[in-house]
Design a protein around this motif. Structure first.
Motif: not given
Lengths: 481, 225
Positions: A233-242
């Motif tokens: 739903l939001p305009r931006i998707h941030v994935v934080v992954a190691s």
């Protein structure tokens, strides 16, 4: 989060005396084990799948640099952005830069241990951005200002009455006389409260269970659906992954999925397994306009090629802590950092240093259950032993322990003296204990006898008994009582 | 860029990657990415077509989805109306522009309102057409796009998914192969949702409760034999 692992002993003592916690842990220790057992028994190929999953990770780790490069190329080709973060601070700054560029004021979050590791929520709040946890367990502990006590069940340490209290304290816009006595009503209330947040957030942040080099996809595995709403739903998707989350191909991901949910919750598959590849495409009616991946190292590259290398196979299912008697007794918070249980006892010293991890490598009875259920066959007890060795080499354990070990080693290296000393000591102790057979207290053994009786040794030493046994006819059978 | 070089440099150092050994490593990686070898597939995922559909239905029901089998796609609109009535839901559904759904005679259900496009907060029921089913676990595979917008899978409280019996695969590996055929090797739709039952949470005292943030109910209509 500030590391409190050096206070493990004190925290463990408090945990044992905490009635609420003990009540919650009582439920936890039986549930997870029986569910996993049932689903594993229903799949005859499970053990072979474990070996297959392990082989995939071993291969990937041996080629980690190359798979990361291949992955990056694919993410870019699908219109996404990759940010490489050496440290937690680098990762936080990367998230902040994305949020600032978007003019973000609110971010919704799917459940992510990596964002716990980099303490993202506190950081964003200080920067004037409001993080909203949307996983039910994470939402509850965010209301309480706590950290997760379990890597897949963050609120495992709580009872429903405590959740009710928090909801009444925070959701003051709702009528006071509402009935919240059942877990269903608590879940329904969280759903109603969080629903508008997905639609107003500017940025959605999730973790990743895996990253796929072949396609540049990130995978999240969830039950609630909050992660999908957060990233859609939001305009931006941030994935934080190691960096160790990478697997080569879709087929490899499929192998690991077969052991992941079964080991974690005893489900064949979690409800939602979602593969995301890049931002919204031409003609797409929904989905984020920007897709970012932050690849975090934060100490993992230093584990590669060391005796802790195999820990990088971990897929964060939580089976080790679900089966750990120490975890069952003290809960996750006693471990004092992000990762509790056996995997935490190995990972925490690897990531923050053994000098800052206090007793964690010692928080184990070495019963071996963790290794026996680990879907990635990680030799957790052996690695805890490696940390104990390092701890000793660096003189980090208390003086009494070191002197005690030195004292014992002096005799142990001199077999005759050892036999003589034990042949004198054992009958003496045995005699002192008398017919009762145990000690209520004993000099130098206060650490034990303060909490429980110390059983007295039998009247003869092991060596004496062994000799008598092997000398006697049918000695073996005679000993099996 | 400095972070990138630093991390990759550390990894190469730790792996002792340099010179000739490096070209062997590169070849191994290229081979694996190109070949994408199939791993171990449980016997349960390798059944014949008839058994596959039956296993799919029973596995989906085991994760508290409801399943209905209809003979032909023409039966779907009536099945949807019946389902809404049985659940006391208003006769209004949201769906995308999937051609298979569009080809069904929705006008035959007079009182039924059909809205097209991505889902919004007012929608109570979403209807989607699946790309495939996976018998091994009772899982539905959904692809993103205007045909079946991802929001329809998650925003409405009730989700009805139509799947052709012929599209039910034994295992996820078969679905992956079909996806490669459709999009090309190494390419993916923006989103692949693998959905196994309705949304749930066990976060309060380990009691699994249905209806967390995604749909509270999942109804699957299997079309054909």
């Amino acid at each position: 989060m500030e590391i409190q692992s050096p206070q493990f002993k004190e925290k463990a003592r408090n945990a044992l005396a905490n009635e609420q916690l003990q009540r919650a842990m009582g439920k936890a220790k039986t549930g997870f084990i029986s569910k996993r057992k049932k689903s594993v028994e229903a799949l005859p190929e499970f053990e072979d799948l474990r070996s297959s999953a392990r082989a995939i990770k071993d291969h990937t780790l041996a080629h980690l640099d190359l798979y990361l490069e291949a992955y990056e190329e694919k993410v870019k080709a699908s219109g996404g952005h990759v940010h490489w973060a050496e440290t937690a601070e680098d990762a936080r700054q990367a998230v902040l830069a994305i949020c600032r560029a978007a003019g973000a004021r609110t971010v919704t979050k799917g459940k992510s241990m990596i964002t716990e590791e980099i303490a993202l929520n506190d950081f964003l709040e200080k920067e004037g951005i409001r993080p909203v946890e949307t996983d039910l367990g994470e939402y509850i502990i965010q209301l309480r200002g706590e950290h997760p006590s379990h890597i897949i069940g963050p609120a495992l340490h709580l009872n429903k009455e405590q959740v009710e209290e928090d909801f009444r304290r925070v959701h003051t816009q709702l009528p006071e006389e509402r009935d919240l006595s059942q877990p269903e009503s608590l879940l329904g209330e969280a759903r109603e409260i969080l629903r508008p947040q997905y639609f107003t957030a500017d940025v959605g942040i999730t973790g990743a269970n895996m990253l796929i080099a072949e396609t540049g996809s990130s995978i999240i595995v969830t039950n609630e659906g909050n992660g999908d709403l957060t990233q859609t739903l939001p305009r931006i998707h941030v994935v934080v992954a190691s960096i160790e989350k990478i697997v080569p191909t879709l087929e490899d991901a499929s192998q690991i999925l077969r052991v992941l949910a079964r080991s974690a919750t005893g489900q064949d598959m979690s409800v939602y397994t979602t593969l995301s590849t890049g931002p919204r495409r031409p003609g797409d009616p929904d989905g984020p306009e920007e897709y970012h991946v932050i690849l975090l190292d934060n100490g993992r590259s230093s584990m590669l090629g060391t005796e802790f290398h195999e820990m990088l196979r971990c897929i964060r299912c939580g089976a080790c802590m679900n089966h750990c008697p120490v975890y069952h007794a003290v809960g996750g918070h006693a471990y004092g950092w992000v990762y509790p249980g056996p995997m935490g006892a190995v990972l925490t010293p690897s990531l923050v240093g053994v000098d800052k991890s206090g007793h964690l490598p010692n928080a184990s009875t070495f019963c071996g259950r963790c290794e026996s259920v680990c879907p990635m066959q990680i030799p957790l007890p052996r690695m805890m032993r490696h940390w104990r060795e390092r701890e000793f080499e660096r003189g980090l354990n208390p003086a009494t322990q070191r002197y005690g070990l030195g004292f014992w080693a002096f005799f142990a290296r001199r077999p005759r003296l050892y036999r003589l000393a034990t042949s004198l000591a054992i009958p003496t102790l045995s005699g002192l204990a008398g017919r009762r057979g145990w000690f209520r207290s004993l000099p130098l053994a206060g650490g034990w006898t303060r909490y429980r009786d110390l059983p007295a040794p039998q009247s003869r030493t092991f060596m004496q008994q062994w000799q008598a046994r092997s000398g006697a006819p049918h000695g073996r059978e005679g000993g099996d009582r | 860029m400095s972070g990138r070089n630093a991390i990759l440099g550390k990894l190469r150092g730790a792996l002792g990657a340099a010179g000739e050994s490096d070209s062997a490593r590169r070849a191994a990686v290229e081979q694996r990415l190109a070949g994408a070898p199939r791993g171990l597939v449980p016997a349960r995922g390798q059944l014949g077509a008839k058994e596959r559909a039956a296993l799919f239905c029973s596995m989906a029901e085991a994760v508290t989805a409801t399943v209905e089998r209809v003979g032909a796609s023409g039966d779907v609109p009536l099945a949807v109306t019946r389902y809404l009535r049985s659940r006391n839901l208003a006769p209004s559904v949201r769906m995308g522009e999937d051609e298979r759904l569009a080809g069904m005679n929705w006008a035959s259900q007079r009182s039924l309102e059909v809205k097209h496009g991505p889902a919004d907060r007012e929608d109570e029921v979403g209807v989607s057409h699946a790309f495939a089913g996976v018998a091994e676990t009772g899982t539905i595979a959904m692809l993103s796009g205007k045909e079946n917008p991802t929001t329809v899978n998650f925003v409405p409280e009730n989700h009805i998914i139509v799947v052709e019996a012929a599209d039910i695969a034994g295992d996820l590996e078969t679905v992956i192969a079909r996806m490669r055929e459709k999009f090309g090797k190494g390419a993916m739709p923006r989103i692949l949702n693998l959905i196994t039952g309705p949304s749930r949470s066990g976060d309060i005292e380990q009691t699994m409760l249905l209806g967390a943030h995604g749909p509270r109910s999942l109804h699957i209509i299997v079309v054909g034999e």
